[in-house]
Design a protein around this motif. Structure first.
Motif, mmCIF file in Angstrom:
data_model
loop_
_atom_site.group_PDB
_atom_site.id
_atom_site.type_symbol
_atom_site.label_atom_id
_atom_site.label_comp_id
_atom_site.label_asym_id
_atom_site.label_seq_id
_atom_site.Cartn_x
_atom_site.Cartn_y
_atom_site.Cartn_z
ATOM 1 N N ILE A 93 -33.400 18.546 5.901
ATOM 2 C CA ILE A 93 -31.821 18.453 6.010
ATOM 3 C C ILE A 93 -31.267 17.387 6.662
ATOM 4 C CG2 ILE A 93 -29.662 19.915 6.171
ATOM 5 C CD1 ILE A 93 -31.060 22.285 5.780
ATOM 6 N N GLY A 94 -30.262 16.719 6.419
ATOM 7 C CA GLY A 94 -29.681 15.677 7.433
ATOM 8 C C GLY A 94 -30.329 14.391 7.679
ATOM 9 N N VAL A 95 -31.662 14.206 7.156
ATOM 10 C CA VAL A 95 -32.411 13.096 7.384
ATOM 11 C C VAL A 95 -31.900 11.698 7.050
ATOM 12 C CG1 VAL A 95 -34.804 11.859 7.188
ATOM 13 C CG2 VAL A 95 -34.471 14.444 7.151
ATOM 14 N N LYS A 96 -31.157 11.613 5.940
ATOM 15 C CA LYS A 96 -30.515 10.362 5.338
ATOM 16 C C LYS A 96 -29.351 10.190 6.338
ATOM 17 C CE LYS A 96 -28.303 8.287 1.329
ATOM 18 N NZ LYS A 96 -27.199 7.829 2.243
ATOM 19 N N GLU A 97 -28.553 11.239 6.364
ATOM 20 C CA GLU A 97 -27.379 11.150 7.449
ATOM 21 C C GLU A 97 -27.696 10.526 8.663
ATOM 22 O OE1 GLU A 97 -26.444 13.571 4.002
ATOM 23 O OE2 GLU A 97 -27.966 13.302 5.479
ATOM 24 N N LEU A 98 -28.735 11.050 9.071
ATOM 25 C CA LEU A 98 -29.169 10.580 10.737
ATOM 26 C C LEU A 98 -29.609 9.018 10.666
ATOM 27 C CD1 LEU A 98 -29.644 11.146 13.801
ATOM 28 C CD2 LEU A 98 -31.978 11.975 12.931
ATOM 29 N N LEU A 99 -30.325 8.649 9.540
ATOM 30 C CA LEU A 99 -30.678 7.286 9.381
ATOM 31 C C LEU A 99 -29.624 6.321 9.267
ATOM 32 C CD1 LEU A 99 -33.697 7.761 7.280
ATOM 33 C CD2 LEU A 99 -33.853 6.593 9.343
ATOM 34 N N ASP A 100 -28.458 6.789 8.529
ATOM 35 C CA ASP A 100 -27.176 6.091 8.091
ATOM 36 C C ASP A 100 -26.478 5.846 9.431
ATOM 37 O OD1 ASP A 100 -27.837 5.595 5.600
ATOM 38 O OD2 ASP A 100 -26.503 7.344 4.959
ATOM 39 N N SER A 101 -26.522 6.891 10.202
ATOM 40 C CA SER A 101 -25.932 6.905 11.732
ATOM 41 C C SER A 101 -26.312 5.920 12.342
ATOM 42 C CB SER A 101 -25.598 8.462 12.213
ATOM 43 O OG SER A 101 -24.845 8.569 13.308
ATOM 44 N N ILE A 102 -27.533 6.120 12.840
ATOM 45 C CA ILE A 102 -28.298 5.055 13.231
ATOM 46 C C ILE A 102 -28.075 3.571 13.068
ATOM 47 C CG2 ILE A 102 -30.663 4.165 14.041
ATOM 48 C CD1 ILE A 102 -31.694 7.133 13.590
ATOM 49 N N CYS A 103 -27.955 3.369 11.784
ATOM 50 C CA CYS A 103 -27.590 1.838 11.261
ATOM 51 C C CYS A 103 -26.092 1.521 11.671
ATOM 52 C CB CYS A 103 -27.955 1.705 9.973
ATOM 53 S SG CYS A 103 -29.767 1.989 9.320
ATOM 54 N N GLU A 104 -25.392 2.365 11.555
ATOM 55 C CA GLU A 104 -23.842 2.288 11.826
ATOM 56 C C GLU A 104 -23.359 2.281 13.283
ATOM 57 O OE1 GLU A 104 -22.213 5.250 9.313
ATOM 58 O OE2 GLU A 104 -22.939 4.446 7.308
ATOM 59 N N ASN A 105 -24.126 3.137 14.128
ATOM 60 C CA ASN A 105 -23.678 3.163 15.552
ATOM 61 C C ASN A 105 -24.187 2.594 16.736
ATOM 62 O OD1 ASN A 105 -21.101 5.123 14.706
ATOM 63 N ND2 ASN A 105 -22.718 6.396 13.909
ATOM 64 N N ILE A 106 -25.617 2.440 16.295
ATOM 65 C CA ILE A 106 -26.431 1.777 17.431
ATOM 66 C C ILE A 106 -26.415 0.232 17.478
ATOM 67 C CG2 ILE A 106 -28.810 1.510 17.975
ATOM 68 C CD1 ILE A 106 -29.422 4.612 17.709
ATOM 69 N N PRO A 107 -26.302 -0.458 18.342
ATOM 70 C CA PRO A 107 -25.856 -1.762 18.120
ATOM 71 C C PRO A 107 -27.279 -2.369 18.142
ATOM 72 C CG PRO A 107 -25.614 -1.279 20.460
ATOM 73 C CD PRO A 107 -25.738 0.242 19.698
ATOM 74 N N PRO A 108 -27.371 -4.002 17.544
ATOM 75 C CA PRO A 108 -28.455 -4.440 17.586
ATOM 76 C C PRO A 108 -28.875 -5.048 18.992
ATOM 77 C CG PRO A 108 -26.645 -5.901 16.799
ATOM 78 C CD PRO A 108 -26.433 -4.574 17.004
ATOM 79 N N PRO A 109 -30.005 -5.570 19.255
ATOM 80 C CA PRO A 109 -30.432 -5.974 20.564
ATOM 81 C C PRO A 109 -29.631 -7.392 20.881
ATOM 82 C CG PRO A 109 -32.196 -6.096 19.186
ATOM 83 C CD PRO A 109 -31.236 -5.333 18.398
ATOM 84 N N ASN A 110 -29.336 -7.614 21.991
ATOM 85 C CA ASN A 110 -28.589 -8.963 22.502
ATOM 86 C C ASN A 110 -29.637 -10.123 22.769
ATOM 87 O OD1 ASN A 110 -25.934 -7.845 22.108
ATOM 88 N ND2 ASN A 110 -26.070 -7.226 24.327
ATOM 89 N N ALA A 111 -29.277 -11.219 22.276
ATOM 90 C CA ALA A 111 -30.215 -12.355 22.274
ATOM 91 C C ALA A 111 -29.777 -12.889 23.894
ATOM 92 C CB ALA A 111 -30.088 -13.361 21.560
ATOM 93 N N LEU A 112 -30.805 -13.168 24.553
ATOM 94 C CA LEU A 112 -30.660 -13.921 25.889
ATOM 95 C C LEU A 112 -29.735 -15.057 25.892
ATOM 96 C CD1 LEU A 112 -34.082 -13.419 27.562
ATOM 97 C CD2 LEU A 112 -32.221 -11.936 27.698
ATOM 98 N N SER A 113 -29.170 -15.335 26.929
ATOM 99 C CA SER A 113 -28.264 -16.517 26.797
ATOM 100 C C SER A 113 -28.809 -17.709 26.915
ATOM 101 C CB SER A 113 -27.036 -16.349 27.859
ATOM 102 O OG SER A 113 -27.628 -16.157 29.207
ATOM 103 N N ASP A 114 -29.966 -17.643 27.645
ATOM 104 C CA ASP A 114 -30.742 -19.138 27.595
ATOM 105 C C ASP A 114 -31.841 -19.255 26.693
ATOM 106 O OD1 ASP A 114 -32.166 -16.975 28.815
ATOM 107 O OD2 ASP A 114 -32.774 -18.139 30.445
ATOM 108 N N ASP A 115 -32.018 -18.340 25.734
ATOM 109 C CA ASP A 115 -33.110 -18.515 24.454
ATOM 110 C C ASP A 115 -32.814 -19.526 23.772
ATOM 111 O OD1 ASP A 115 -35.242 -18.279 22.983
ATOM 112 O OD2 ASP A 115 -34.059 -16.337 22.014
ATOM 113 N N ASP A 116 -33.496 -20.457 24.051
ATOM 114 C CA ASP A 116 -33.445 -21.914 23.187
ATOM 115 C C ASP A 116 -34.850 -21.927 22.395
ATOM 116 O OD1 ASP A 116 -35.204 -22.484 25.030
ATOM 117 O OD2 ASP A 116 -34.605 -24.336 25.568
ATOM 118 N N GLY A 117 -35.764 -20.953 22.290
ATOM 119 C CA GLY A 117 -36.738 -20.821 21.447
ATOM 120 C C GLY A 117 -38.050 -21.508 22.076
ATOM 121 N N SER A 118 -37.795 -22.209 23.319
ATOM 122 C CA SER A 118 -39.028 -22.882 23.949
ATOM 123 C C SER A 118 -39.862 -21.929 24.733
ATOM 124 C CB SER A 118 -38.289 -24.116 24.588
ATOM 125 O OG SER A 118 -37.564 -23.642 25.888
#
Length: 312
Positions: free
Chosen positions: A220-245
């Protein structure tokens, strides 16, 4: 190929925290089952009955119904071997399975289709950490919280709010993590979901209507929990000095496998990591002391996602 097309905006790093024996590992197993992470030998009877369909092809009521029907048929036909449902797939240590408690944090990655995804495939990459609940293993909880952006805070519908629940909540809030409250074990006859939800609302200032209701046993509530995680937890932030090098990664965990050698679970902070790269371990400096670079460097043999069990 699908993973290469998933941008950072479609990544969700989260952990599951709660008091000991409040159903963290059981619920984590259900999330893995629902997203299709498990091979047929590890999937539950309901997933086998549904023919291995994707998470968007069936609903919660159908899943529960299939579990009941297939459980009946399995009981009637299993004269030669017992069919036991896997409910704690992330408990890999012997003591964890014997005692029914999580001692060491375990991680797993999942792909989940969700409308909030920005990539063409519509997939969200979910990186989940199942944490211990006992106070003696608080370091594992701290290590997990340091590597995620959000946490699912579970409350047992029978036992209510316990001491470790308050402790892990305070730790997560002090680190600025997004908290998603959820009730577990709501299918148990002695469960008090409404009473516990009101108590949680008073103690933690959560909206009682926003507290998700789940049950790992009854799915019970498995799909709702997955949807809530996708909608409410923010993605990680990229470092400001990340130029890929420059490659910068934080080691979250490591273990030894006889056929593969040392396996490291890392969180990539900047740059890129490829097979055959040579890497060094750097120890952060304390106060004004410079960081220490290890004398040895290592060859990267294989790169991939961590799953609880390999698909045979």
């Amino acid at each position: 190929d699908e993973l290469h097309k998933i941008p950072l905006a479609d990544v969700r790093n989260f952990c599951i925290i709660a008091h000991v024996d409040h159903g963290k590992s059981s619920l984590a197993s259900r999330l893995l089952e629902y997203t299709g992470n498990l091979g047929h030998d590890r999937q539950s009877t309901a997933q086998l009955q549904l023919g291995g369909r994707s998470n968007n092809d069936y609903n919660e009521e159908e899943t529960i119904s299939a579990a009941v029907e297939n459980s009946k048929s399995a009981t009637q036909s299993s004269k030669h071997k017992d069919i036991k449902e896997e409910i704690t797939l992330l408990d890999t240590l012997k003591v964890e399975r014997e005692r029914g408690i999580t001692v060491k944090a375990s991680a797993a990655s999942m792909l989940y289709k969700h409308p909030s995804a920005t990539n063409e495939q519509g997939l969200i990459l979910l990186n989940m950490v199942d944490t211990p609940g006992h106070a003696d293993f608080g370091m594992e909880v701290s290590k997990s919280l340091d590597s995620i952006e959000g946490a699912v805070l579970l409350f047992d519908s029978v036992q209510g709010v316990q001491a470790q629940t308050l402790s892990v909540y305070d730790k997560a809030r002090s680190l600025g993590k997004e908290i998603l409250p959820a009730l577990t074990k709501i299918d148990i006859p002695s469960a008090r979901p409404l009473e516990v939800a009101l108590a949680v609302s008073d103690l933690f200032a959560f909206d009682p209507d926003a507290i998700l209701k789940t049950s790992a046993r009854a799915r019970i509530g498995v799909k709702e929990l997955l949807d809530s995680i996708c909608e409410n937890i923010p993605p990680p932030n990229a470092l400001s000095d990340d130029d890929g090098s420059m490659l910068r990664a934080k080691v979250i965990d490591s273990w030894f496998e006889p056929r593969r050698g040392v396996v490291c679970l890392v969180r990539l902070l900047s740059g890129a990591l490829s097979e055959n790269d040579r890497i060094s371990i750097v120890e952060p400096g304390i106060d004004d002391t410079p960081p220490k670079v290890g004398k040895d460097n290592y060859s990267v043999q294989e790169i991939g996602l961590v799953m609880p069990h390999r698909i045979r």
